[in-house]
Design an enzyme around this catalytic site. Structure first.
Site, PDB file in Angstrom:
ATOM      1  N   GLU A 186       6.556   4.515  11.491  1.00 19.34           N
ATOM      2  CA  GLU A 186       5.118   4.436  11.781  1.00 19.34           C
ATOM      3  C   GLU A 186       4.833   3.421  12.886  1.00 19.34           C
ATOM      4  OE1 GLU A 186       2.330   3.947   8.627  1.00 19.34           O
ATOM      5  OE2 GLU A 186       3.302   5.438   7.337  1.00 19.34           O
TER       6      GLU A 186
ATOM      7  N   GLU B 292       0.838  -1.207   0.000  1.00 21.72           N
ATOM      8  CA  GLU B 292       0.000   0.000   0.000  1.00 21.72           C
ATOM      9  C   GLU B 292       0.872   1.256   0.000  1.00 21.72           C
ATOM     10  OE1 GLU B 292      -2.343   2.668   3.178  1.00 21.72           O
ATOM     11  OE2 GLU B 292      -2.443   0.509   3.525  1.00 21.72           O
ATOM     12  N   HIS B 293       1.948   1.257   0.786  1.00 18.99           N
ATOM     13  CA  HIS B 293       2.857   2.410   0.815  1.00 18.99           C
ATOM     14  C   HIS B 293       3.521   2.618  -0.545  1.00 18.99           C
ATOM     15  CE1 HIS B 293       3.583   4.012   4.993  1.00 18.99           C
ATOM     16  NE2 HIS B 293       2.670   3.093   5.213  1.00 18.99           N
TER      17      HIS B 293
END
Length: 481
Positions: A172, A95-96
């Site tokens: 993160e 996704e990143h």
């Protein structure tokens, strides 16, 4: 004597003025009838969701409305539940990388093309779903479909970008560790579904992220990004025919066959009544989450359990109303200063779920808050009233209609519904299901899932006062004579 007479005459004049200003009774009745009809009309006037299936199995679904903007997205039936310990976090990693360029559009060119449209590109990964969506002007819908198709089929996965995003994700993970509510709920999954794929976090672990390679990510995409597991959804000022034409042009190349016919089959994730305690007396407040096994997405009991959650309510110290709240647990929390906040949840997956509550409290209030919350659960199982159920049903109706606010929530609703239910359930049908719930149903369904069941518990922070598991387990039933 003059002053009192002036006051009396002034009061009489004011009353006369008020009588004149009051609208006729017929107008009030008309206003009320209009207000009552608006809800029914809202349910009936929702545009139809049109669904078309392409030859490769990809479903195209849309809801047309006269809006200047639209949201278009791809929902894929894959998430961390499809990962193993070695590649945990691969979906989140992909996704990143999805927004860092494709084979046809290098990073800078990709970003420039999105910005030139004035569009907003976003995505998310959960335990069973992955989504990428674009909000743009309606006239740019074909370009949005082209960009989404490029992301799904031609993600670059360049080595330099992999290493760069690896550092971003590790940072993160550190930030997520400071969000104690998220930590508590991840711990809850870890203990409730221990030794099963649902126990793993969506983001992965520090160790797995450090060791994921480009080959691992490419293998994940090749194995799971298949057309029958995808839904191209759109909402706003678009034409379904134009959307289907764009999908045929750009998504027809999405593969639908698996190597060696190895179609992934989800194993059953067993629920285990158990606990995880992470005591840290240096933290100011404790985060406690407790849950029992809930139903899967398609189970009709979900509606009844959502009504039960609405009865139990939620609370935060910032809320107004004080102790004059409809939720009994919220009233107790205010009167006795039991917690900073509490919320209920009903998290569903394809074949199981978690039904429970989470609260934040001071170290010396944990036992009292847990006692009151469990007592409220027992009351739902034994003595729920019709008035409570009606209030909760109205709350759910309000939340349901709120889904109509904006093209992005509608688009997400379409995509997730087609993956979870195989169709988009109309609001009228949801309303009928809610209307069918009564107090007896709430008592019966809550007894089925809550009463005398072994809970899963996750606790983080200064939790010395949290009682032994067996003591909490004894609060899951009442000794009645």
């Amino acid at each position: 004597m003059a002053a009192p007479s002036v006051l009396r005459s002034g009061g009489a004049a004011a009353r006369a003025l008020l009588r004149c200003a009051r609208p006729p009774a017929a107008l009030l009745t008309l206003t009320r009838s209009r207000g009552a009809a608006t809800y029914a009309q809202t349910l009936q006037n929702v545009p139809e969701t049109q669904v078309t299936t392409l030859e490769n199995g990809l479903r195209v679904a849309s809801e047309e409305s006269n809006q200047p903007t639209c949201t278009v997205g791809v929902w894929i039936g894959v998430g961390s539940r499809y990962e193993n310990e070695k590649n945990n976090g691969a979906g989140f990693f992909v996704e990143h990388l999805a927004f860092k360029g494709t084979k046809n559009r290098p990073g800078a060119a990709f970003e420039k093309e999105v910005e030139s449209m004035g569009a907003h590109l976003n995505g998310y990964t959960s335990r069973e779903q992955t989504a990428y969506y674009i909000k743009a002007l309606s006239k740019d819908m074909p370009k949005a479909v082209e960009l989404l198709a490029d992301i799904v089929q031609n993600c670059a996965l360049e080595d330099s970008q992999v290493e760069k995003e690896r550092g971003v994700i590790l940072q993160e993970l550190k930030e997520i560790d400071s969000n104690l509510e998220a930590v508590a709920l991840d711990y809850l999954h870890a203990t409730a579904f221990q030794h099963t794929p649902l126990a793993r976090t969506v983001e992965g672990t520090t160790d797995s992220i450090k060791h994921l390679t480009r080959a691992d990510l490419a293998s994940y995409v090749d194995h799971h990004f298949k057309a029958p597991r995808m839904v191209l959804a759109a909402a706003g000022g678009i034409s379904h025919k134009e959307l289907v034409d764009a999908a045929k042009q750009h998504f027809s190349g999405v593969p639908f066959k698996y190597k060696d016919d190895s179609v992934p089959v989800l194993p059953r994730c067993r629920f285990t009544g158990s606990e995880i305690r992470a005591r840290d007396d240096g933290l100011p407040v404790a985060h406690i989450a407790l849950a029992v096994e809930g139903p899967g997405w398609a189970d009709p009991d979900n509606v009844v359990l959502n009504v039960a959650n609405a009865i139990m309510g939620r609370y935060d110290r910032t809320f107004g109303g004080g102790k004059n709240q409809s939720s009994r647990l919220a009233t107790l929390a205010v009167e006795h200063n039991l917690c900073h906040s509490f919320q209920t949840f009903n998290t569903s997956y394809s074949d199981t779920g978690l039904f429970g509550f989470h609260f934040v409290s001071d170290p010396l209030s944990i036992d009292d808050m847990m006692f009151c919350a469990q007592r409220e659960w027992m009351r739902l199982c034994t003595s729920t009233t019709e008035s409570e159920v009606e209030r909760a049903k109205n709350y759910l109706r309000n939340a349901m209609v709120a889904q109509l606010d904006g093209t992005t929530p509608v688009c997400e609703n379409i995509g997730s519904h087609l993956l979870n239910y195989g169709r988009r359930i109309p609001l009228e049908e949801w309303d009928a299901r809610i209307a069918a719930v009564d107090a007896r149903m709430v008592r019966d369904v809550c007894s089925k899932y809550i009463y005398d069941k072994c809970p899963a518990i996750a606790a983080v922070g200064p939790i010395e006062q949290l009682l032994d598991y067996n003591r909490i387990r004894s609060g899951m039933y009442w000794v009645r004579f």
